[in-house]
Design an enzyme around this catalytic site. Structure first.
Site, short mmCIF file in Angstrom:
data_model
loop_
_atom_site.label_atom_id
_atom_site.label_comp_id
_atom_site.label_asym_id
_atom_site.label_seq_id
_atom_site.Cartn_x
_atom_site.Cartn_y
_atom_site.Cartn_z
N ASP A 71 0.80 -1.22 0.00
CA ASP A 71 0.00 0.00 0.00
C ASP A 71 0.84 1.27 0.00
O ASP A 71 0.42 2.29 -0.53
CB ASP A 71 -1.01 0.01 1.15
CG ASP A 71 -0.41 -0.29 2.51
OD1 ASP A 71 0.82 -0.43 2.62
OD2 ASP A 71 -1.19 -0.40 3.48
N ASP A 481 3.34 0.72 13.02
CA ASP A 481 2.62 -0.55 13.00
C ASP A 481 3.29 -1.69 13.76
O ASP A 481 2.60 -2.48 14.41
CB ASP A 481 2.35 -1.02 11.56
CG ASP A 481 1.41 -0.09 10.82
OD1 ASP A 481 0.61 0.58 11.48
OD2 ASP A 481 1.48 -0.03 9.59
#
Length: 885
Positions: A71, A481
């Site tokens: 992404d 993350d």
């Protein structure tokens, strides 16, 4: 959630666009000066994965040709010989950083050398540039680009749906692209060179995740989400007649053309109330499978269905593995087995707890089995075993209670593909890695299949901060993350990310310069503390306490001796503490949100910056005083650092194109700053080991110098600069952090936004013996491993490992071989070389001449070939013939 970290300086940049092969320059014209070329070898500090992989694409014509899209971190090609991934978009530069987000990817099944990528990271204002379609005729080794008149969103909601980009399997000059934001369906008839909107396509989509989101991120129309050709309705060279298109519209999700796109209609009888995430066609049985969810994903979805459409009769059949009332997730990750028609698989992509689920049918959806089932709740029986020994951090250091397990089967599992040539091989993407199996057939025979990470080489972390202490681990990282890692060996995956606590994102970290075993980090966590400390160089951690009002990590600084800390968290003002954060006291004289750093010599001196003002504390962070320095950047896109070993020596980088922008230096603790006139723009600053004979540490920066955007090094206190990266190694946006290594001259660590931690080693030894005189001749036994790591039409890349298998150390080495087919070396790193005809001699450079008995040294190169590329079979090191493996 994957949200790129963007500074205002980046947002202010004019968007440049990648044109043709990788551009030599960022937007801004020709260079104003000639910059010295520097030979650097670039690698990743291995983490293996770390981010969301929403798409995996196998070529339908050539075995073992596969691609993965990420992404925010570019695209990759699978290397079967090494079972690794090769990055394909490292040439994307600063000005068009958004092109590292890949919304879709298509591999040409007529000409496997051709591959296409639809790129662009955000459709809202966060990405200032439009999207583009990149096309390659050499499997992604080089690219040409066509600008689009709209944005694409590789990191937008709905990014796991697809694929939105597709090549006609019969007439491969025809491609379709589904666009977001109400821009409709687009078509190219000249292999992606030009594009035009399909004016008669009847539906541009209407689904938005959150219409009230004023930022435009969640309120964008997710648009046209997939395109699927029925190859059985065409012949080679003629456009495929039947094309299916999925639209983000819960009531009108699937459309079809039966005249090669001349007209389109909504397919009658289709289910409503859900979004069609995937549409995959089994042409042998004439079944179009559609995976539905009530949300766009990739992290939301509460209900789902799976339908089969009979293309011959027009009948829709609900083939969902479970009743809708029993779903708490949407379906996606849809794939069919091309070797075994009737075998179909799908994922419960949004099942976060206790785990994702994978469903499999061998009778076209009539009956299903699951990857795991409850025996007696909460106990589970798994059809699989998981081996994460190659990426042990995937356990997250967790010890969950049943039915949850660690490692998890996955989450955000929108990419699932069975190898079209091998029914036993399956790959699927998760929010953190690519998993796969090579014995999938065991599912149907009652045995267990083994799932392992298939992710080496694919590095997709967003890096917020970096530190390279003078002792202990060479690298500490603060990541989005996955929190961050302590690397004791850059070539190996660390066993675990930072834990106790596990921050979802680490925003800042620091070590005490004179006692580098003392480390502090801060970050984001839904519930729990936002600060942690280590007294063993980051190997183990314990949580501190938060001041009242803390909502996020912010920035943190450790005093030079580790006796105190200053923290500027999100949600409240700057605070300071002595000891390890059992209590905090508000600092005075400095505004909330300031960036904080410490002097690297005086333990009572800390610095801060906010909105154009520089602040100094001489009492351990209790109080700050605004400096009288003027002319600094007015915004907050600033990074600054104090030089180790020299009190009050501060470098500040940052700014924006509509104001002050560049690199400043202070030698009086921030009382005054001098702007370097030879640096036009700078966004990071870091220090590394001084060059041989130099009295000042080496400077590193991500900057624009002499009209060129790149990564630069200075060994003379900023008087002159050398660009050390090249056009093939740009990695999009590199504005978060940079640091040199205090122990290895020339080594630099670069923070990227989606390509992980890049580190570079120089062929320049800094004057320490990297000359051209032949090294001493090695004696004793030797062994060589020669590996082709990348291969394309007319070119290849290879790694060579030379091992000293004798009993005595080498103080220098040469390695000779002859290419069997006249191959030529174009660029070689980590060694010097000469080539005469087919004969090659490689020899050490200054820093890698010493090879202990039993140890190895490696180098690599790119080269050219014609006719054949046979590997050499004989190597000679000095006076010895080497064993070849």
């Amino acid at each position: 959630m994957r949200r790129t970290r963007i500074l205002t300086a980046v947002l202010a940049l004019a968007a440049g666009l990648l044109a043709g092969t990788p551009p030599a320059l960022a937007a801004g014209g020709a260079p104003k000066a000639t910059l010295a070329a520097e030979s650097y070898t670039w690698k990743n500090a291995r983490i293996d994965g770390g981010g969301f992989v929403p798409g995996i694409v196998f070529n339908r014509k050539e075995r073992n040709l596969a691609y993965a899209r990420t992404d925010i971190g570019g695209a990759y090609r699978w290397q079967q010989t090494s079972k690794t991934w090769t990055p394909l978009l490292d040439s994307v530069g600063w000005a068009n950083w958004g092109h590292t987000g890949v919304v879709s990817l298509a591999s040409d099944s007529v000409d496997p050398n051709r591959v296409y990528a639809a790129v662009g990271t955000y459709t809202n204002s966060w990405d200032p540039g439009n999207g583009a379609v990149l096309r390659s005729a050499d499997r992604g080794a080089s690219w040409q680009k066509t600008d689009l008149p709209f944005k694409l969103g590789g990191n937008m909601p709905g990014r796991g749906m697809g694929e939105r980009l597709a090549v006609d399997p019969n007439r491969n000059s025809v491609l379709y692209l589904g666009a977001p934001s109400g821009k409709g369906l687009w078509r190219s008839t000249d292999s992606g060179v030009t594009w035009s909107q399909v004016a008669n396509f009847p539906n541009v989509g209407n689904y938005v995740q959150d219409p009230s989101d004023a930022s435009g991120y969640a309120s964008d129309n997710q648009g046209i989400v997939w395109v699927t050709f029925d190859e059985s309705t065409g012949t080679a060279g003629s456009a495929t007649r039947t094309v299916y298109v999925g639209v983000a519209d819960k009531d009108n999700a699937v459309y079809r053309s039966t005249d090669a796109g001349a007209t389109w209609s909504r397919i009658a009888g289709q289910p409503t109330g859900h979004l069609a995430h995937k549409g995959v066609l089994d042409t042998v049985n004439g079944h179009l499978y559609v995976a539905y969810s009530d949300k766009g994903g990739p992290y939301d979805g509460g209900k789902g269905r799976l339908f089969r459409y009979a293309t011959a009769t027009g009948v829709w059949t609900d083939v969902s593995p479970v009743a809708e009332a029993d779903t708490y997730y949407g379906f996606s990750g849809l794939t069919v087995d091309r070797q075994r028609p009737g075998t179909v698989m799908a994922t419960a992509y949004s099942s976060w707890w206790p785990d994702t689920q994978i469903f499999r049918s061998t009778d076209s959806g009539a009956t299903w089995t699951k990857a795991w089932d409850y025996t007696s709740y909460p106990d589970r029986a798994n059809r699989y075993t998981m081996d994460v020994s190659s990426s042990p951090w995937l356990t997250w250091g967790a010890n969950p209670s049943p039915p949850e397990q660690t490692p998890k089967l996955g989450w955000m599992t929108e990419a699932l593909e069975i190898d079209p040539f091998d029914s036993n091989r399956m790959m699927y993407g998760t929010g953190a890695t690519v998993y796969g199996t090579e014995n999938l057939g065991n599912w149907d025979t009652g045995g267990q299949f083994t799932i392992r990470p298939m992710v080496q080489g694919l590095e997709e972390t967003a890096v917020n901060d970096l530190a390279s202490p003078p002792s202990g681990a060479p690298l500490l990282s603060a990541l989005g993350d996955v929190g961050g890692f302590r690397h004791t060996d850059l070539t190996k995956v660390p066993s675990m990310m930072f834990t106790s606590p596990n921050f979802t994102t680490t925003t800042s970290l620091d070590f005490a310069e004179s006692t580098p075993n003392t480390v502090v980090r801060v970050g984001n966590l839904d519930s729990g503390p936002h600060v942690a400390f280590s007294t063993d160089n980051g190997a183990n951690w314990f949580a501190g306490s938060d001041p009242s009002g803390v909502s996020g990590g912010g920035t943190v600084a450790a005093s030079a001796d580790g006796s105190r800390f200053v923290w500027s968290p999100a949600g409240t003002g700057v605070h300071h503490t002595t000891g390890f954060g059992s209590s905090w006291t508000a600092s005075t004289g400095i505004p909330a949100g300031a960036v904080v750093e410490s002097d690297r010599v005086d333990p009572k001196v800390f610095y801060g910056f906010k909105s154009g003002r520089f602040y100094v504390s001489s009492d351990g962070g209790a109080s700050f005083t605004a400096s009288a320095a003027t002319g600094l950047p007015s915004g907050d896109s600033v990074r600054f650092k104090a030089l180790p070993g020299v009190k009050g020596d501060v470098w500040l980088a940052g700014g924006a194109s509509d104001g002050a922008y560049g690199l400043w230096h202070s030698t009086d603790g921030g009382a005054t700053f001098a702007k370097l006139s030879n640096v036009q723009e700078a966004d990071t600053i870091g220090f590394g080991k001084a060059a041989s004979g130099a009295s000042y540490q080496t400077l590193y920066t991500s900057a624009k110098i002499a009209g060129v955007r790149g990564v630069f090094r200075s060994t003379d206190k900023g008087a002159t600069w050398t660009r050390i990266n090249d056009d093939a190694h740009q990695w999009g946006w590199t504005g978060a952090a940079i640091t040199g290594d205090p122990r290895v001259y020339g080594r630099v660590y670069i923070a990227t936004n989606g390509r992980g931690v890049i580190y570079g080693d120089s062929s320049d030894t800094g004057g320490g013996g990297g000359g051209t005189d032949p090294p001493p001749t090695p004696t004793g036994a030797c062994a060589v491993t020669y590996t082709i790591t990348n291969h394309w039409s007319g070119g290849f890349q290879a790694d060579v490992r030379l091992t000293n298998t004798g009993t005595s150390a080498w103080t220098g080495w040469t390695l000779d071989w002859t290419f069997p087919n006249g191959q030529t070396i174009s660029q070689l790193w980590n060694a010097q070389h000469t080539q005469t005809g087919s004969a090659v001699t490689a020899r050490n450079i200054g820093w890698n001449g010493n090879v202990a008995a039993g140890s190895s040294v490696s180098f690599g190169f790119t080269g050219g070939w014609t006719g054949a590329n046979t590997e050499p079979t004989a190597f000679r090191a000095g006076d010895q013939n080497c064993a070849v493996s």
